[in-house]
Design an enzyme around this catalytic site. Structure first.
Site, short mmCIF file in Angstrom:
data_model
loop_
_atom_site.label_atom_id
_atom_site.label_comp_id
_atom_site.label_asym_id
_atom_site.label_seq_id
_atom_site.Cartn_x
_atom_site.Cartn_y
_atom_site.Cartn_z
N ARG A 1 11.76 -5.60 4.80
CA ARG A 1 11.53 -4.16 4.59
C ARG A 1 12.53 -3.31 5.37
O ARG A 1 12.88 -3.60 6.51
CB ARG A 1 10.12 -3.79 5.05
CG ARG A 1 9.89 -2.29 5.10
CD ARG A 1 8.46 -1.89 5.21
NE ARG A 1 7.73 -2.59 6.24
CZ ARG A 1 6.42 -2.65 6.30
NH1 ARG A 1 5.70 -2.05 5.37
NH2 ARG A 1 5.82 -3.29 7.27
N ARG B 1 -9.69 1.07 8.71
CA ARG B 1 -9.32 -0.32 8.98
C ARG B 1 -10.39 -1.05 9.78
O ARG B 1 -10.20 -2.22 10.12
CB ARG B 1 -8.05 -0.33 9.82
CG ARG B 1 -6.80 -0.62 9.03
CD ARG B 1 -5.69 -0.34 10.00
NE ARG B 1 -4.54 -1.14 9.84
CZ ARG B 1 -3.43 -0.73 9.24
NH1 ARG B 1 -3.38 0.42 8.63
NH2 ARG B 1 -2.37 -1.49 9.23
N ARG C 1 -0.87 -8.96 13.20
CA ARG C 1 -1.37 -7.98 12.21
C ARG C 1 -2.23 -8.66 11.16
O ARG C 1 -3.26 -8.13 10.74
CB ARG C 1 -0.19 -7.25 11.56
CG ARG C 1 0.40 -6.19 12.48
CD ARG C 1 1.84 -5.85 12.14
NE ARG C 1 2.00 -5.21 10.86
CZ ARG C 1 3.19 -5.03 10.29
NH1 ARG C 1 4.30 -5.45 10.89
NH2 ARG C 1 3.28 -4.43 9.11
N ARG D 1 11.16 -1.61 11.08
CA ARG D 1 10.13 -1.14 12.01
C ARG D 1 10.02 -2.06 13.21
O ARG D 1 10.25 -3.26 13.10
CB ARG D 1 8.77 -1.08 11.27
CG ARG D 1 8.59 0.19 10.52
CD ARG D 1 7.40 0.22 9.61
NE ARG D 1 6.22 -0.49 10.06
CZ ARG D 1 5.11 -0.58 9.35
NH1 ARG D 1 5.04 0.00 8.16
NH2 ARG D 1 4.07 -1.24 9.79
N LYS E 1 0.83 -1.21 0.00
CA LYS E 1 0.00 0.00 0.00
C LYS E 1 0.86 1.26 0.00
O LYS E 1 0.64 2.18 -0.78
CB LYS E 1 -0.93 0.04 1.23
CG LYS E 1 -1.88 -1.13 1.34
CD LYS E 1 -2.76 -1.03 2.57
CE LYS E 1 -2.02 -1.14 3.90
NZ LYS E 1 -1.38 -2.43 4.16
P1 AP5 Z 1 4.86 -1.56 1.84
O1 AP5 Z 1 4.56 -0.70 0.65
O2 AP5 Z 1 5.57 -0.97 2.99
O3 AP5 Z 1 3.52 -2.34 2.31
P2 AP5 Z 1 2.27 -1.82 3.13
O4 AP5 Z 1 1.07 -2.50 2.57
O5 AP5 Z 1 2.26 -0.34 3.21
O6 AP5 Z 1 2.61 -2.50 4.51
P3 AP5 Z 1 2.52 -2.02 6.01
O7 AP5 Z 1 3.17 -3.11 6.81
O8 AP5 Z 1 3.07 -0.62 6.18
O9 AP5 Z 1 1.03 -2.02 6.26
P4 AP5 Z 1 0.41 -2.11 7.61
O10 AP5 Z 1 -0.99 -1.91 7.18
O11 AP5 Z 1 0.67 -3.30 8.43
O12 AP5 Z 1 1.15 -0.97 8.47
P5 AP5 Z 1 0.78 0.51 8.84
O13 AP5 Z 1 1.99 1.31 8.86
O14 AP5 Z 1 -0.40 0.97 8.06
O15 AP5 Z 1 5.68 -2.83 1.28
C1 AP5 Z 1 6.17 -3.83 2.17
C2 AP5 Z 1 7.55 -4.32 1.68
O16 AP5 Z 1 7.38 -5.01 0.42
C3 AP5 Z 1 8.56 -3.19 1.38
O17 AP5 Z 1 9.84 -3.65 1.73
C4 AP5 Z 1 8.45 -2.98 -0.15
O18 AP5 Z 1 9.67 -2.51 -0.70
C5 AP5 Z 1 8.13 -4.38 -0.63
N1 AP5 Z 1 7.22 -4.39 -1.79
C6 AP5 Z 1 6.16 -3.55 -2.02
N2 AP5 Z 1 5.54 -3.91 -3.17
C7 AP5 Z 1 6.21 -4.99 -3.66
C8 AP5 Z 1 6.04 -5.81 -4.83
N3 AP5 Z 1 5.05 -5.59 -5.71
N4 AP5 Z 1 6.90 -6.83 -5.03
C9 AP5 Z 1 7.91 -7.07 -4.13
N5 AP5 Z 1 8.14 -6.33 -3.01
C10 AP5 Z 1 7.28 -5.30 -2.78
O19 AP5 Z 1 0.23 0.29 10.34
C11 AP5 Z 1 1.11 -0.04 11.38
C12 AP5 Z 1 0.34 -0.08 12.70
O20 AP5 Z 1 -0.21 1.22 12.99
C13 AP5 Z 1 -0.87 -1.03 12.72
O21 AP5 Z 1 -0.51 -2.36 13.03
C14 AP5 Z 1 -1.72 -0.38 13.83
O22 AP5 Z 1 -1.21 -0.68 15.11
C15 AP5 Z 1 -1.50 1.10 13.57
N6 AP5 Z 1 -2.50 1.65 12.64
C16 AP5 Z 1 -2.26 2.18 11.41
N7 AP5 Z 1 -3.41 2.58 10.83
C17 AP5 Z 1 -4.40 2.30 11.72
C18 AP5 Z 1 -5.81 2.46 11.68
N8 AP5 Z 1 -6.43 3.00 10.61
N9 AP5 Z 1 -6.53 2.05 12.76
C19 AP5 Z 1 -5.94 1.53 13.86
N10 AP5 Z 1 -4.59 1.33 13.94
C20 AP5 Z 1 -3.83 1.72 12.88
#
Ligand code: AP5
Length: 213
Positions: free
Chosen positions: A126, A87, A170, A159, A12
């Site tokens: 990552r 979410r 997660r 992270r 994402k």
């Molecule tokens: P990346 O682009 O970083 O993936 P992502 O989907 O953004 O993954 P996240 O882990 O950031 O999502 P998340 O939803 O768990 O975390 P968030 O920060 O939102 O890509 C991942 C890796 O793959 C990278 O190394 C990239 O280079 C590689 N990659 C990408 N595309 C690729 C491809 N096509 N092929 C190969 N490699 C690829 O949330 C973190 C925490 O915050 C949550 O657990 C929660 O505690 C809190 N939080 C955040 N939002 C909320 C909410 N709305 N409500 C409640 N709690 C929340």
């Protein structure tokens, strides 16, 4: 307003940053906003930290307040790319109400899909920039200089929630709380799906196609 959805690690953030450049709309990631609040030592950041490290969702009211403030900023008046929000169905309903009050709406919700095995290796490899939130991968998206962010030159790190135990939580949290949001947008005719298991460029092409229909 565009919503980008999908399990942790599906890409994402990677795609939202590319869309930001393409569409001229800001990427608004609740994960990045929360991590920045933690770095600043703010109250919301310290409340959120424990949930984030364990891989659990931060309470809806905190996240909704954070996103409301962010969407009021001038750069988001023409729209935004929401990455990781909403979410829960409660967050989706709060977003709908918030936008309706400003005569705005969610125009599309794009779901990136991928097999769970693939997201685990993506997350474990990552590297993230603590300063500008740029994302790299030790194998598939290496920085030009090891350990250094291509965009701002700061140090790259893993992270605190990118470990096997938090990833399991997660993914389970995603299935229980976030998958129902997919149905929420599907029932409104706003959902589009893109195969997130392809290369970064192929996913981006799929996204561009999905946004046209
Ligand atoms: P990346 O682009 O970083 O993936 P992502 O989907 O953004 O993954 P996240 O882990 O950031 O999502 P998340 O939803 O768990 O975390 P968030 O920060 O939102 O890509 C991942 C890796 O793959 C990278 O190394 C990239 O280079 C590689 N990659 C990408 N595309 C690729 C491809 N096509 N092929 C190969 N490699 C690829 O949330 C973190 C925490 O915050 C949550 O657990 C929660 O505690 C809190 N939080 C955040 N939002 C909320 C909410 N709305 N409500 C409640 N709690 C929340």
């Amino acid at each position: 307003m565009l919503v980008l959805m999908g399990p942790p690690g599906v890409g994402k953030g990677t795609q939202a940053a590319m869309l930001e450049a393409e569409l001229g709309l800001p990427q608004v990631s609740t994960g990045d906003l929360l991590r920045s609040a933690r770095r600043d030592g703010s109250e919301i950041g310290s409340l959120a930290g424990e949930y984030m490290d364990a891989g659990r969702l931060v309470p809806d009211e905190l996240v909704v307040a954070l996103i409301k403030r962010r969407l009021e900023r001038s750069d988001a008046q023409q729209g935004a790319i929401l990455d990781g929000f909403p979410r829960t169905v409660d967050q989706a309903e709060a977003l709908q109400t918030m936008l309706a009050e400003q005569n705005r709406q969610v125009d599309k919700a794009v779901l990136l899909t991928v097999k769970e095995e693939a997201v685990v290796s993506r997350i474990l490899g990552r590297l993230t920039c603590g300063s500008c939130s740029s994302v790299f991968h030790v194998k598939t998206n290496r920085p030009r200089i090891d350990g250094i962010c291509d965009s701002c030159g700061d140090k790259l790190e893993s992270r605190t929630d990118d470990n096997a135990e938090a990833i399991r939580t997660r993914l389970a949290t995603y299935r229980a709380s976030t998958e129902p949001v997919v149905g929420f947008y599907r029932s409104q005719g706003l959902l589009r799906e893109v195969d997130g298991g392809q290369t970064v460029d192929e996913v981006f092409q799929g996204l561009q196609g999905a946004l046209k229909h």
